[in-house]
Scaffold this motif. Structure first.
Motif, PDB file in Angstrom:
ATOM      1  N   CYS A  83       0.849  -1.211   0.000  1.00  0.00           N
ATOM      2  CA  CYS A  83       0.000   0.000   0.000  1.00  0.00           C
ATOM      3  C   CYS A  83       0.872   1.244   0.000  1.00  0.00           C
ATOM      4  O   CYS A  83       0.599   2.208  -0.749  1.00  0.00           O
ATOM      5  N   ILE A  84       1.942   1.245   0.807  1.00  0.00           N
ATOM      6  CA  ILE A  84       2.784   2.454   0.874  1.00  0.00           C
ATOM      7  C   ILE A  84       3.405   2.693  -0.490  1.00  0.00           C
ATOM      8  O   ILE A  84       3.420   3.826  -1.001  1.00  0.00           O
ATOM      9  N   PHE A  85       3.823   1.600  -1.149  1.00  0.00           N
ATOM     10  CA  PHE A  85       4.457   1.766  -2.469  1.00  0.00           C
ATOM     11  C   PHE A  85       3.468   2.427  -3.437  1.00  0.00           C
ATOM     12  O   PHE A  85       3.761   3.463  -4.047  1.00  0.00           O
ATOM     13  N   VAL A  86       2.224   1.885  -3.518  1.00  0.00           N
ATOM     14  CA  VAL A  86       1.257   2.441  -4.464  1.00  0.00           C
ATOM     15  C   VAL A  86       0.868   3.858  -4.031  1.00  0.00           C
ATOM     16  O   VAL A  86       0.768   4.782  -4.849  1.00  0.00           O
ATOM     17  N   PHE A  87       0.707   4.024  -2.706  1.00  0.00           N
ATOM     18  CA  PHE A  87       0.275   5.340  -2.205  1.00  0.00           C
ATOM     19  C   PHE A  87       1.303   6.405  -2.568  1.00  0.00           C
ATOM     20  O   PHE A  87       0.955   7.477  -3.082  1.00  0.00           O
ATOM     21  N   LEU A  88       2.589   6.089  -2.326  1.00  0.00           N
ATOM     22  CA  LEU A  88       3.633   7.085  -2.633  1.00  0.00           C
ATOM     23  C   LEU A  88       3.654   7.351  -4.138  1.00  0.00           C
ATOM     24  O   LEU A  88       3.797   8.501  -4.583  1.00  0.00           O
ATOM     25  N   GLY A  89       3.409   6.290  -4.925  1.00  0.00           N
ATOM     26  CA  GLY A  89       3.357   6.497  -6.376  1.00  0.00           C
ATOM     27  C   GLY A  89       2.293   7.521  -6.743  1.00  0.00           C
ATOM     28  O   GLY A  89       2.560   8.504  -7.450  1.00  0.00           O
ATOM     29  N   ILE A  90       1.086   7.322  -6.201  1.00  0.00           N
ATOM     30  CA  ILE A  90      -0.017   8.240  -6.557  1.00  0.00           C
ATOM     31  C   ILE A  90       0.306   9.637  -6.062  1.00  0.00           C
ATOM     32  O   ILE A  90       0.185  10.633  -6.795  1.00  0.00           O
ATOM     33  N   MET A  91       0.781   9.741  -4.811  1.00  0.00           N
ATOM     34  CA  MET A  91       1.006  11.086  -4.245  1.00  0.00           C
ATOM     35  C   MET A  91       2.144  11.787  -4.996  1.00  0.00           C
ATOM     36  O   MET A  91       2.073  13.006  -5.245  1.00  0.00           O
ATOM     37  N   ALA A  92       3.153  10.999  -5.416  1.00  0.00           N
ATOM     38  CA  ALA A  92       4.254  11.623  -6.156  1.00  0.00           C
ATOM     39  C   ALA A  92       3.703  12.161  -7.481  1.00  0.00           C
ATOM     40  O   ALA A  92       3.974  13.314  -7.861  1.00  0.00           O
ATOM     41  N   THR A  93       2.875  11.336  -8.170  1.00  0.00           N
ATOM     42  CA  THR A  93       2.316  11.819  -9.450  1.00  0.00           C
ATOM     43  C   THR A  93       1.506  13.083  -9.203  1.00  0.00           C
ATOM     44  O   THR A  93       1.645  14.076  -9.923  1.00  0.00           O
ATOM     45  N   LEU A  94       0.709  13.051  -8.134  1.00  0.00           N
ATOM     46  CA  LEU A  94      -0.128  14.221  -7.821  1.00  0.00           C
ATOM     47  C   LEU A  94       0.751  15.451  -7.639  1.00  0.00           C
ATOM     48  O   LEU A  94       0.510  16.528  -8.202  1.00  0.00           O
ATOM     49  N   LEU A  95       1.842  15.239  -6.881  1.00  0.00           N
ATOM     50  CA  LEU A  95       2.727  16.389  -6.570  1.00  0.00           C
ATOM     51  C   LEU A  95       3.393  16.897  -7.846  1.00  0.00           C
ATOM     52  O   LEU A  95       3.381  18.105  -8.136  1.00  0.00           O
ATOM     53  N   VAL A  96       3.911  15.944  -8.638  1.00  0.00           N
ATOM     54  CA  VAL A  96       4.633  16.361  -9.856  1.00  0.00           C
ATOM     55  C   VAL A  96       3.678  17.114 -10.769  1.00  0.00           C
ATOM     56  O   VAL A  96       3.978  18.210 -11.250  1.00  0.00           O
ATOM     57  N   PHE A  97       2.475  16.545 -10.969  1.00  0.00           N
ATOM     58  CA  PHE A  97       1.536  17.239 -11.865  1.00  0.00           C
ATOM     59  C   PHE A  97       1.197  18.615 -11.301  1.00  0.00           C
ATOM     60  O   PHE A  97       1.100  19.600 -12.015  1.00  0.00           O
ATOM     61  N   SER A  98       1.010  18.690  -9.956  1.00  0.00           N
ATOM     62  CA  SER A  98       0.599  19.976  -9.365  1.00  0.00           C
ATOM     63  C   SER A  98       1.674  21.023  -9.605  1.00  0.00           C
ATOM     64  O   SER A  98       1.374  22.170  -9.935  1.00  0.00           O
ATOM     65  N   ILE A  99       2.922  20.627  -9.465  1.00  0.00           N
ATOM     66  CA  ILE A  99       4.002  21.617  -9.634  1.00  0.00           C
ATOM     67  C   ILE A  99       4.208  21.879 -11.121  1.00  0.00           C
ATOM     68  O   ILE A  99       4.209  23.021 -11.596  1.00  0.00           O
TER      69      ILE A  99
END
Lengths: 537, 87, 329, 213
Positions: free
Chosen positions: C35-51
């Motif tokens: 779960c942490i692996f997938v969660f960090l993946g999603i949050m990283a994508t979210l962060l990258v797209f946001s920036i």
């Protein structure tokens, strides 16, 4: 109330009390619902604050044990049936559904008002229960404790929820008839905003699940009052039958609470990313899939309650499958940001906060779907943390996002942007402080509904109680500045967010008949040509 | 008058099905009697919905809800009785 | 893992009282990692797209199409496969935890509003306290006298609701000496949070000495025999009145035919139901003459009768001879 | 029967009548789930205590049950013809048929009342005076609990239907253009009435006959 030259809208067209209490305008009924629902939120929040104080100390010496049981029961009943289930469909849903599909009002305006009065009558029964000393069975009313051994006001509590159930059924019927029959010409099913789709699925769950709740409450009433015996093993019944019927309603009910919130996020994220929702058809498919599969999984509440091994395996498998549509939605929201032009006003912070917390909540659901893990963490604080992450981290955050996003449309005024962003961050931080420690508490083995607990759980409980107070302050802020800007906020003009949604194509606050001209074209992302023919701002 | 004639036929059919249910209870069906009476009741329900309630005249929306009720009840009855039968 | 990490983990994980507890912890660590692996993946994508795509100019036109069917299909089938895979991977350990071995040591548990009564087979009764030998599997047969309780042993990662009116069972193999706590996990009234009990796991030798020191003169089976005789059960259920009532010698574990034709294996629930309400699942070929004892026996008396009936059967005898202490599951 | 499309041009302040038609179908879905859950409770109790429920269902008077089913089927027939007549605009005929259906409903309640009375005399009403000589009297009492709840709730729904039908019957007798102003009222009352009949169609065999005779 409206300083600019008297532009008549649904608020100032008539302001007598009678015009409010006998209104058939869906926009005013939304305000009536907001008032009733917030009143109950305050009751539930006070109960929560009280038992969070109690849990600061392991000994459980602040309240008497019986009073503590009544506190968390009232918190459960009020928050589930009188706040989370009605809040988004009956307030934002009531207000926005006709505006989003281009119709004058809901299909049955009188039924809409009747559903509010039925909700209030049900609420009065619950207030009577609270005044008469509350009920000590837990919001789940498990028999034979609730029917035979509890001597608190189970009857009035059950009657209150029974009556409020009809208000949900009426709202469901109203929404389904409206979405089927009152869409603007040209607005086909696949051009509906996602929020309308989530209201449609929520209404399907309303009409399919709530009657079973009415049945189980009738039987609980008869069992408590006349000793009927369906759920009392001494007289030949089976307590698991009650649990089956109760959870047949109560699990789809959690999808009633979260689906509209997903709808709001599916409206906010594309708007503030200036992008079309990614994979519209898959999001709509996922919404309907959640509504359908949501009816197949209630057995995961009963893994350790003596259900047969065969049923446990079926329900565990289906509980894993129901996680897939939610995963699709999270992926689609994230993909909507791709190649967008993202701005981070308050609604967007709430929406991104929703995605963050809902993903944690959903993933903890996987732990609860796994049989051997659920055997350990069932009825512990792990479960409490799981559903609070989805209900509070999910639905309430999305509700706040929706309230901020459509605040200019509803009131014609702007809210203070900086203050709103600050309170959003505060709420998200306070929320995580409160409920993340409970995951660990749960796995360490602290059962639910415990007033006194072993000493080694104290540090995490103190952290959780501290977080609860940050969250309380966080919730107070929007309440204050939104009420302030209701009267003093700057004028917002018809479309402050420059949105393409049909609800923004009319004046804010909208006139009583919603649209000055007949709406002919309802596709969400209007090209220039469409904007000119007949959809006049 | 054409409509009333079809209603009459449906009424006769319903009465005949009623008699079959009652007669069926005399046969030594044992557990089969439950399935027999449920089948006949569903047939009677179909006749009433199809002809008396004019199911066909409604548009796609009204047709959706009887099916939805059937699916909802089926899920409820199936999954709960699975638990009680396999305990 | 050296003791430093274990102490941190100890704060998050309760102690591991048995091998099964360690299996569950391993499963949880695996799922958390996933779960942490997938969660960090999603949050990283979210962060990258946001920036990356934050608002620079006021864009008015909106791209018309934004969907990619293949991407959607992959992240629909993907989670489905992962979830179903994890489900089938963990199902095995659950089935092992649900089906007790035959040679488990049997204990009876009676849950009552806000206390636990434990009943050893050898006779001694304990209140909110249970002593067990280390190593051998233990099977708890549980029933409640009033509302639904739930026997929860956090250190063994197991829990099972204790229902009024029906036996439920729970088994584990204590493999670590020490004192562990029992909580009640199903809300059962005023003192739900005070309904705790203690499990003391001891060496088998220590346990035998303890057993001798507390054991009263009559074992549970003796108490059962006295009830069996004093309530007139023996007058019908004996070897020479076979036609009147079924002889109960070695009935436990046997499959018998009932009135309505289907066969049933005699287990605790069947015996208890037949004592309290004989006509419910009457055996084929016998007249319904047995009186119902529903209001006559208390739960602990039914347990004593059951212990007697089980010891009365050969099926039970050959297991006792096979079971030696210290045999793990 | 006019299809919903023909009724499109309705005056907006009366809710578009094809909406009422759809609304009633959805309402009937919620009623079906309510009765379905109750019937589920009954069948689970039957799974748990098959013997007691068989003996208990023999105590019921299946002849009265069969008569009642026939009465309700006949009233459904009259209702269907009434809906047809109102479609063709014959208001006098419609109101007569509506009143006939309502009176058949009252006849059903009368027969049911007599049944209840005879069971009351035999002390089969599941209160404290419930007496039953045979074995498992507790489970027979459970059967009668289920019996009275199911048939009681059905009788309450039937009473609503009777009031609704007689109200419509009188209204369309008094003002001939009643059905032109509210073309849908009789149609919806018909849907509700047929639904209540369907519920009884399922209740009758489950309660009276499944014990076999």
């Amino acid at each position: 109330m409206n300083p600019s030259p008297m532009q008549t809208d649904y608020l100032n067209i008539e302001t007598s009390l009678k015009s409010w209490l006998l209104t058939r305008d869906h926009k005013r009924i939304a305000w009536l619902y907001l008032g009733a629902v917030l009143f109950f939120f305050v009751i539930g929040a006070i109960a929560a604050a009280m038992f969070r104080i109690e849990l600061l100390t392991p000994k459980g010496d602040f309240f008497s044990p019986d009073f503590y049981n009544r506190l968390f029961t009232i918190h459960g009943i009020v928050m589930v049936w009188f706040f989370l289930v009605p809040v988004i469909p009956a307030t934002l849903g009531n207000f926005l559904l006709p505006l989003m599909i281009g119709s004058k009002d809901l299909a049955f305006p009188t039924l809409n008002l009747v559903s509010w009065y039925v909700f209030v009558v049900g609420g009065l029964f619950t207030i009577w229960t609270v005044a008469a000393g509350g009920v000590d069975t837990g919001w789940t009313f498990y028999t034979p404790f609730s029917s035979v051994y509890s001597n608190s006001n189970t009857l009035t509590a059950a009657t209150g929820i029974f009556i409020t159930g009809f208000s949900s059924i009426m709202t469901g019927i109203n929404f389904i008839a409206t979405i089927h029959r009152m869409r603007a010409p040209g607005m086909s099913w696949l051009r509906l905003p996602v929020f309308v789709w989530t209201l449609y699925s929520t209404s399907l769950i309303f009409i399919l699940a709530t009657p079973v709740l009415s049945t189980v409450l009738i039987l609980l009433f008869l069992e408590t009052q006349f000793g009927m015996g369906f759920f009392n093993p001494v007289l030949g019944g089976d307590p698991l039958l009650f649990q089956h019927l109760f959870w047949f309603y109560s699990h789809p009910a959690v999808y009633i609470m979260v689906l509209p919130a997903m709808g709001i996020v599916s409206e906010i994220v594309p708007q503030f990313a200036r992008n079309k929702i990614f994979g519209y058809r898959f999001i709509v498919g996922a919404t309907l899939a959640i509504a359908v599969i949501g009816f197949l999984v209630w057995g995961h509440h009963m893994f350790v309650s003596g259900q047969s091994l065969y049923s446990n395996m079926i329900f565990s498998f289906l509980s894993f499958v129901v996680g897939v549509p939610s995963a699709i939605k999270v992926f689609n929201w994230t993909a909507t940001l791709y190649r967008g032009s993202i701005s981070f006003e308050a609604p967007m912070i709430y929406a991104l906060g929703f995605i963050f917390l809902f993903t944690i909540g959903g993933m903890s659901g996987l732990f609860l779907a796994t049989l051997s893990i659920d055997v350990h963490v069932h009825d512990t604080y792990f479960v409490v943390a799981h559903f609070h992450y989805i209900m509070v981290g999910g639905s309430i955050l999305a509700l706040l996002g929706g309230v901020h996003y459509w605040f200019p449309k509803v009131t014609g005024r702007l809210y203070p942007e900086r203050l709103a962003q600050g309170s959003a961050w505060l709420i998200i931080a306070g929320f995580n402080f409160t409920f993340f420690p409970q995951f660990i508490l749960g796995y360490m083995g602290m059962p639910r509904r415990y007033q006194s607990y072993p000493d080694r759980f104290q540090t995490l409980n103190v952290l959780s109680s501290a977080g609860a107070f940050i969250l309380a302050v966080g919730y107070l802020l929007p309440f204050l500045y939104l009420t302030w800007s209701l009267f003093k906020g700057a004028k917002s003009g018809p479309n402050p967010w420059n949105s393409d949604g049909l609800e923004w194509q009319t004046s804010s606050p909208p006139i009583k008949e919603n649209f000055a001209h007949a709406v002919t074209y309802g596709f969400r992302y209007l090209t220039e040509e469409a904007k000119s023919n007949g959809v006049e701002t | 008058m054409q409509g009333v004639k079809s209603d009459l036929f449906v009424f006769a059919g319903l009465l005949m099905l009623l008699i079959m249910t009652v007669v069926g209870s005399y046969w030594p069906l044992g557990e089969g009697l439950l399935i027999w009476s449920l089948a006949i009741s569903s047939l009677k329900a179909y006749l009433i919905i199809r002809f008396y309630m004019n199911f066909r005249a409604g548009d796609r929306a009204t047709k959706l809800f009887p099916y939805l009720a059937g699916v909802g009840l089926f899920i409820l009855l199936l999954l709960v009785s699975t638990d009680f039968l396999t305990r | 893992m050296n003791s430093f990490y274990r102490s941190i983990l100890h704060d998050i994980f309760p102690r591991e009282g048995s091998q099964y507890a360690a299996d569950v912890d391993a499963m949880v660590l695996l799922l958390t990692g996933l779960c942490i692996f997938v969660f960090l993946g999603i949050m990283a994508t979210l962060l990258v797209f946001s920036i990356r795509y934050r608002k620079k100019n006021q864009r008015t036109d909106v791209p018309n199409r934004s969907s990619n069917t293949w991407l959607e299909v992959t992240w629909t089938i993907g989670p489905l496969i992962i979830f179903v895979g994890f489900f089938s991977f963990t199902l095995g350990s659950y089935l092992k935890a649900e089906i007790p071995p035959d040679n488990a040591r049997e204990m009876f548990v009676v849950g009552k509003q806000w206390m636990w009564k434990f009943q050893h087979e050898e006779g001694p009764r304990e209140l909110n306290e249970i002593h067990l030998p280390m190593g051998g599997p233990v099977r708890l047969v549980m029933i409640s006298e009033d509302v639904i309780h739930s026997l929860y042993l956090p250190d063994f990662r197991i829990k099972q609701d204790v229902l009024p009116g029906r036996y439920t069972q729970l088994w584990f193999t204590p493999e670590r000496k020490g004192v562990f706590t029992i909580h009640c996990a199903e809300f059962c009234g005023t003192d739900h949070s005070r309904m705790d009990a203690k499990v003391t796991v001891m060496d088998p030798l220590e346990f035998d000495n303890w057993l001798k020191s507390v054991s009263t003169n009559s074992t549970l089976v003796d108490r059962g025999r006295i009830l069996f005789e004093s309530h007139g059960c023996v007058s019908c259920h004996n070897s020479d009145t076979i036609d009147q009532a079924p002889s109960l010698a070695d009935s436990y574990g046997k499959t018998v035919k009932l009135d309505n034709g289907d066969a049933i294996t005699i287990d605790e629930n069947y015996l208890r139901e037949s004592i309290l309400d004989p006509q419910a699942k009457k055996r084929a070929g016998y007249r319904p003459i047995m009186p119902a004892y529903a209001r006559v026996f208390s739960e602990s008396e039914v347990i004593a009768l059951l212990a007697f009936l089980k010891s009365y059967s050969s099926h039970r005898l050959e297991i006792d001879s096979k079971r030696e202490p210290g045999e793990s599951q | 029967m006019k299809t919903s499309a023909e009724r499109e041009g309705q005056e907006p302040d009366i809710p578009n009548d094809s909406n009422i038609n759809l609304g009633i179908w959805i309402f009937l879905l919620t009623e079906a789930m309510l009765f379905g859950a109750l019937i589920l409770c009954y069948s689970v109790m039957r799974i748990l205590h098959p013997a007691a429920f068989n003996t208990a269902s023999h105590l019921l008077d299946w002849k009265a049950g069969t008569l009642n089913t026939a009465i309700l089927l006949f009233s459904s027939f009259c209702m269907a013809v009434a809906v047809r007549a109102s479609g063709k605009g014959k208001s006098k005929g419609t109101s007569v048929l509506l009143l006939v259906s309502a009176s058949l409903g009252i006849l059903f309640l009368a027969v049911k009342g007599m049944e209840y009375h005879s069971e009351w005399l035999k002390y089969l009403f599941p209160n404290d005076e419930f007496t039953f000589a045979g074995p498992d009297s507790a489970f027979v009492k459970l059967f009668f609990n289920a019996y009275f709840i199911l048939t009681g709730l059905h009788a309450i729904h039937l009473t609503f239907g009777i009031l609704w039908l007689s109200g419509l019957g009188i209204a369309s007798w008094v003002s001939p253009q009643f059905h032109r102003r509210y073309p849908n009222a009789i149609d919806c009352a018909g849907l509700y009435w047929h639904f209540v009949d369907i519920v009884w169609v399922f209740l009758f065999p489950l309660l009276y006959l499944v014990g076999g005779s």
